[in-house]
Design an enzyme around this catalytic site. Structure first.
Site, PDB file in Angstrom:
ATOM      1  N   GLY A 160       1.095  -5.530  -6.834  1.00  0.00           N
ATOM      2  CA  GLY A 160       1.363  -4.116  -6.654  1.00  0.00           C
ATOM      3  C   GLY A 160       0.071  -3.320  -6.599  1.00  0.00           C
ATOM      4  CB  CYS A 161      -0.659   0.029  -5.236  1.00  0.00           C
ATOM      5  SG  CYS A 161       0.803   0.910  -5.826  1.00  0.00           S
ATOM      6  CE1 TYR A 162      -0.896   4.310 -10.235  1.00  0.00           C
ATOM      7  CE2 TYR A 162       1.450   3.857  -9.999  1.00  0.00           C
ATOM      8  CZ  TYR A 162       0.406   4.760 -10.042  1.00  0.00           C
ATOM      9  OH  TYR A 162       0.646   6.107  -9.900  1.00  0.00           O
TER      10      TYR A 162
END
Length: 344
Positions: free
Chosen positions: A147-149
């Site tokens: 995921g991005c985070y």
């Protein structure tokens, strides 16, 4: 190599198209959509009016006949239904959703509030944090793209956690994202009137990326305790800034800290570590596959601060997916990704 993109009309899918269009080895053979099949992509995205791609219906059997590699850029809960058929048909898959990142079905269902993919396929998926798990990616045909985070946060924490340099119960993450991180779907939370000139926290202690981050951290250090992770929505289109705080176990200097990060990412072409007193901003990585990291150490409190920035649609999604595909296929990991950030 012929590649297909499932979920081509979402932000992650359209970013894959942008990046793959100039890739020397991956050729976009077909694109797929469950809601807009039959339409020309240029009718959905006029900036692609020079292209002739037609959105096709999602038929795993036919996809397996047509392409060698599939990128699935679908919302969570959809990939879990599609990918098993693709895997069984022998197609290589890089999945950009969250459906195969967590290894325990009950954990996924608790945080995502959706049925999990079967454990058999969860176990097959290799977590593709490119800088740290390249060896596993190389020997796999099925990648769960981070995921991005988690990408920004884990790249910020990895050198500290892997080397046992911080108190295991001291990790606090203050993360911020541009609005594109919420996807293309409309909602009151991302409405212009709600986000313009506004700055707000959301999903306090409930963000679905928390177990993903903790799963990797405990893989590196089994003594890591649950983290405090807060997310904020910023009125900008792209970008993630993850500011991480942790307490050092023993005395150190900034020079020690800086040397650790330089050594840790010496062979990582997409991680750039700033000099003392210099911190990155999201605009400085916009449109690129870079993760820029800034460091600070407060000798008075023994607290380490790490600031990591990425473009959530590139390093946090499509760019890292291509980086993983490059590694999986034996190409140089930066192939097709060697472009500079868009600035200003």
């Amino acid at each position: 190599m012929k590649v297909g993109i499932i979920g081509a009309t979402g932000y992650g899918g359209i970013e894959l198209i942008r990046l793959l269009s100039s890739h020397p080895f991956f050729h976009i053979y077909s694109i797929y959509s469950s809601s807009q099949e039959g339409m020309q992509l240029k009718d959905v995205y006029p900036h692609l009016s020079h292209e002739k791609w037609k959105l096709q219906d999602i038929d795993p059997v036919q996809i397996a006949k047509d392409v060698d590699l599939v990128f699935t850029a679908t919302p969570s809960g959809i990939s879990s239904q599609l990918v098993p058929d693709l895997i069984d048909a022998g197609v290589k898959v890089v999945d950009l959703s969250g459906d195969f990142r967590l290894k325990e079905e009950e954990v996924y269902e608790q945080w995502y509030k959706k049925p999990s993919a079967p454990t058999t396929y969860l176990n097959q998926a290799v977590y593709g944090l490119s800088e740290w798990f390249a060896e596993e990616v190389t020997s796999s045909s099925f990648i769960a793209n981070p995921g991005c985070y988690p990408t920004a946060t884990l790249l910020a924490l990895a050198p500290l956690v892997k080397n046992g340099l911080i108190e295991e119960d001291s990790i606090i993450v203050d993360a911020k994202s541009g609005i594109s991180g919420a996807g293309k779907g409309l909602s009151s939370a991302t409405h212009y009137a709600e986000t313009n000139e506004n700055f707000k926290i959301y999903k306090v202690n409930q963000h679905q990326h928390i177990p993903e981050i903790e799963q990797v951290l405990t893989r590196w250090n089994g003594n890591i305790k649950p983290i405090t992770f807060s997310t904020h929505l910023v009125p900008m289109t792209r970008g993630i800034m993850s500011t991480v705080y942790a307490k050092a176990k023993s005395d150190m200097t900034f020079e020690d800290l800086h040397a650790l990060y330089l050594a840790s990412y010496e062979g990582a072409p997409f991680v750039r570590v700033r000099e003392k007193g210099k911190f990155p901003s999201t605009k400085e990585v916009c449109g690129s596959n870079y993760c820029d990291i800034g460091l600070a150490f407060d000798e008075r409190t023994k607290r380490i601060t790490v600031v990591a920035v990425i473009d959530n649609l590139v390093k946090g999604a499509a760019g890292q997916a291509i980086q993983n595909a490059n590694i999986m296929m034996g190409y140089e990991q930066q192939t097709g990704l060697t472009f500079v950030p868009v600035y200003p």
